[in-house]
Design an enzyme around this catalytic site. Structure first.
Site, PDB file in Angstrom:
ATOM      1  N   GLU A  49       0.822  -1.237   0.018  1.00  0.00           N
ATOM      2  CA  GLU A  49       0.094  -0.018   0.060  1.00  0.00           C
ATOM      3  C   GLU A  49       0.816   1.127  -0.172  1.00  0.00           C
ATOM      4  O   GLU A  49       0.624   2.075  -0.644  1.00  0.00           O
ATOM      5  CB  GLU A  49      -0.907   0.233   1.370  1.00  0.00           C
ATOM      6  CG  GLU A  49      -2.085  -1.170   1.197  1.00  0.00           C
ATOM      7  CD  GLU A  49      -2.853  -0.731  -0.052  1.00  0.00           C
ATOM      8  OE1 GLU A  49      -2.965   0.264  -0.584  1.00  0.00           O
ATOM      9  OE2 GLU A  49      -3.843  -1.811  -0.400  1.00  0.00           O
TER      10      GLU A  49
ATOM     11  N   TYR B  45       9.421   9.842  -3.611  1.00  0.00           N
ATOM     12  CA  TYR B  45       8.505  10.103  -2.611  1.00  0.00           C
ATOM     13  C   TYR B  45       9.312   9.400  -1.499  1.00  0.00           C
ATOM     14  O   TYR B  45       8.552   8.649  -0.933  1.00  0.00           O
ATOM     15  CB  TYR B  45       7.335   9.870  -2.819  1.00  0.00           C
ATOM     16  CG  TYR B  45       6.628  10.753  -3.762  1.00  0.00           C
ATOM     17  CD1 TYR B  45       6.120  11.910  -3.712  1.00  0.00           C
ATOM     18  CD2 TYR B  45       6.551   9.991  -5.129  1.00  0.00           C
ATOM     19  CE1 TYR B  45       5.392  12.503  -4.536  1.00  0.00           C
ATOM     20  CE2 TYR B  45       5.672  10.654  -6.143  1.00  0.00           C
ATOM     21  CZ  TYR B  45       5.327  11.897  -5.846  1.00  0.00           C
ATOM     22  OH  TYR B  45       4.821  12.623  -6.815  1.00  0.00           O
TER      23      TYR B  45
ATOM     24  N   TYR C 256      -6.649   6.003   4.615  1.00  0.00           N
ATOM     25  CA  TYR C 256      -6.799   4.898   3.488  1.00  0.00           C
ATOM     26  C   TYR C 256      -6.121   3.758   3.917  1.00  0.00           C
ATOM     27  O   TYR C 256      -6.431   2.828   3.856  1.00  0.00           O
ATOM     28  CB  TYR C 256      -6.536   5.774   2.261  1.00  0.00           C
ATOM     29  CG  TYR C 256      -6.196   4.624   1.207  1.00  0.00           C
ATOM     30  CD1 TYR C 256      -7.182   4.066   0.660  1.00  0.00           C
ATOM     31  CD2 TYR C 256      -4.909   4.053   1.090  1.00  0.00           C
ATOM     32  CE1 TYR C 256      -6.896   2.916  -0.333  1.00  0.00           C
ATOM     33  CE2 TYR C 256      -4.481   2.962   0.297  1.00  0.00           C
ATOM     34  CZ  TYR C 256      -5.458   2.601  -0.256  1.00  0.00           C
ATOM     35  OH  TYR C 256      -5.265   1.550  -1.099  1.00  0.00           O
TER      36      TYR C 256
ATOM     37  N   ASP D  66      -9.873   5.688  -1.909  1.00  0.00           N
ATOM     38  CA  ASP D  66      -8.993   6.446  -2.563  1.00  0.00           C
ATOM     39  C   ASP D  66      -9.285   7.169  -3.808  1.00  0.00           C
ATOM     40  O   ASP D  66     -10.844   7.058  -3.925  1.00  0.00           O
ATOM     41  CB  ASP D  66      -7.794   5.260  -2.839  1.00  0.00           C
ATOM     42  CG  ASP D  66      -8.293   4.555  -3.898  1.00  0.00           C
ATOM     43  OD1 ASP D  66      -9.473   4.332  -4.210  1.00  0.00           O
ATOM     44  OD2 ASP D  66      -7.339   3.759  -4.463  1.00  0.00           O
TER      45      ASP D  66
ATOM     46  N   CYS E 188     -25.745   2.668 -12.097  1.00  0.00           N
ATOM     47  CA  CYS E 188     -24.989   3.719 -12.125  1.00  0.00           C
ATOM     48  C   CYS E 188     -25.672   4.857 -12.986  1.00  0.00           C
ATOM     49  O   CYS E 188     -26.194   5.098 -13.902  1.00  0.00           O
ATOM     50  CB  CYS E 188     -23.805   3.377 -13.033  1.00  0.00           C
ATOM     51  SG  CYS E 188     -22.536   4.731 -13.367  1.00  0.00           S
TER      52      CYS E 188
END
Ligand code: SF4
Length: 364
Positions: free
Chosen positions: A44, A89, A127, A145, A215
């Site tokens: 993750e 990152y 998350y 997310d 939807c």
């Protein structure tokens, strides 16, 4: 009042359809073959801002080096960052190791099952906590997310900025309402998988969608227009002048910035460098080298090819110089290493680009 307007009596059918589709269509990914919270957590963190295909080799190499949370906790940070080099990152890697140390110190080496305790770990937001706890332990937490938010926005035909204050919280509540609690790990992955592979940002494949029936965006013919495009943070242009000092033995000098504001590549090894605003980056860099390292400019300054590098919202123009010196300066905390060997250290892509340019100059 629910935003999605799926009749409560139809939610079980919605869940069944999506879960069946996931069982049949899910991609076979290394972190889907385990329920080990350490592996799920690692995946993750690596997947934040990074594509699945790029993550897989990093994930496997990382686990070979640090097969469990205790191995990660006791590793040298340099080594952790070296295995992260290229993923970008880097604060993710630093927080990962800080969290591993806390898990060993406070949770007996086991990823906590409690949501608040997971959330208290460095680098773990709502998350990630929901993802790890649901997938590893079937904890009753829905993930939200970008992929899930897009799916929800289309199902409910929701207009506006999904990240606007208040809206994200409402989406979290919608996601939680839909959650299949007894199989929360599969459910969360199914929602994310739908967003990643079918309900994609451009050209959603509505004909393949297991929940098309519910939807509203599809019915209204506006699926491709949703969600609304966010306003991007303005990018900042800056120039980074860097010096590849090189002694007659082919060795160079690397320094390290500490964490904190303004540190572009914090805790990574890099060439001596500084941000420049004026047009003559070379002169500014020469003055910096003289002041900080006692290296004088004596016709030993050769410009290398420039390169572009992007770090979040910063658009960096790299302007490197090859500076031949008879002897490398002695600098506290700096590292002297053969230029050809720096790839094995934790360095950013920008530093690698500069090194490649210097090596090409030497060879050419
Ligand atoms: Fe997305 Fe189309 Fe499915 Fe709606 S029908 S959720 S827009 S893929």
């Amino acid at each position: 009042m629910r935003l999605l307007k799926i009749p409560a009596g139809e939610i079980p059918a919605f869940r069944r359809r999506l879960l069946r589709w996931f069982a049949e269509h899910k991609r076979d990914l290394p972190w889907r073959r385990t329920r080990d919270p350490y592996r799920i957590w690692l995946s993750e963190i690596m997947l934040q801002q990074t594509r699945v295909a790029a993550v897989i080799p990093y994930f496997e190499r990382f686990l070979e080096a640090f097969p469990d949370v205790r191995a990660l906790a006791r590793a040298r940070t340099d080594r952790v960052l070296a295995l992260w080099a290229g993923l970008g990152y880097y604060s993710r890697a630093k927080n990962l190791q800080r969290a591993a140390k806390e898990i060993v110190a406070r949770h007996d080496g086991k990823f906590p099952r409690n949501y608040e305790e997971a959330l208290a770990l460095p680098g773990i937001g709502r998350y990630t906590a929901a993802a790890v706890l649901s997938i590893a332990y079937e904890g009753p937490h829905a993930v939200l997310d970008g992929n899930v938010a897009r799916v929800l926005a289309r199902i409910g035909a929701l207009e506006g900025d999904l990240r606007a204050p208040g809206m994200w919280r409402k989406l979290e509540s919608e996601a939680q309402n839909l959650l299949a609690r007894n199989v929360s790990g599969d459910w969360n992955q199914a929602m994310m998988e739908l967003g990643a592979t079918v309900c994609t940002p451009k050209s959603p494949q509505c004909g393949e969608c297991p929940v098309e029936k519910w939807c509203r965006a599809r019915k209204l013919g506006i699926a491709e227009k949703l969600p609304a495009v966010r306003k991007k943070r303005a990018t900042v242009d800056l120039t980074l002048a860097a010096a590849v000092l090189l002694d007659p033995q082919g060795r160079t000098l690397l320094v390290r910035q500490l964490d904190g504001e303004g540190a572009l590549f914090s805790r990574m090894w890099q060439f001596p460098a500084l941000e420049t605003k004026g047009s003559d980056a070379g002169a500014t860099l020469a003055a910096h080298l003289l002041k900080e390292f006692g290296v004088a400019r004596n016709g030993n300054f050769a410009p290398l090819s420039t390169a572009r590098h992007t770090v979040t919202f910063r658009n960096i123009r790299l302007e490197p110089y090859l500076v031949h010196v008879a002897r490398l300066p002695r600098v506290k905390g700096a590292r002297v290493i053969a230029l050809s060997e720096i790839r094995g250290l934790p360095i950013s892509n920008a530093t690698q680009k500069i090194a490649d340019s210097a090596i090409a100059r030497q060879v050419g």
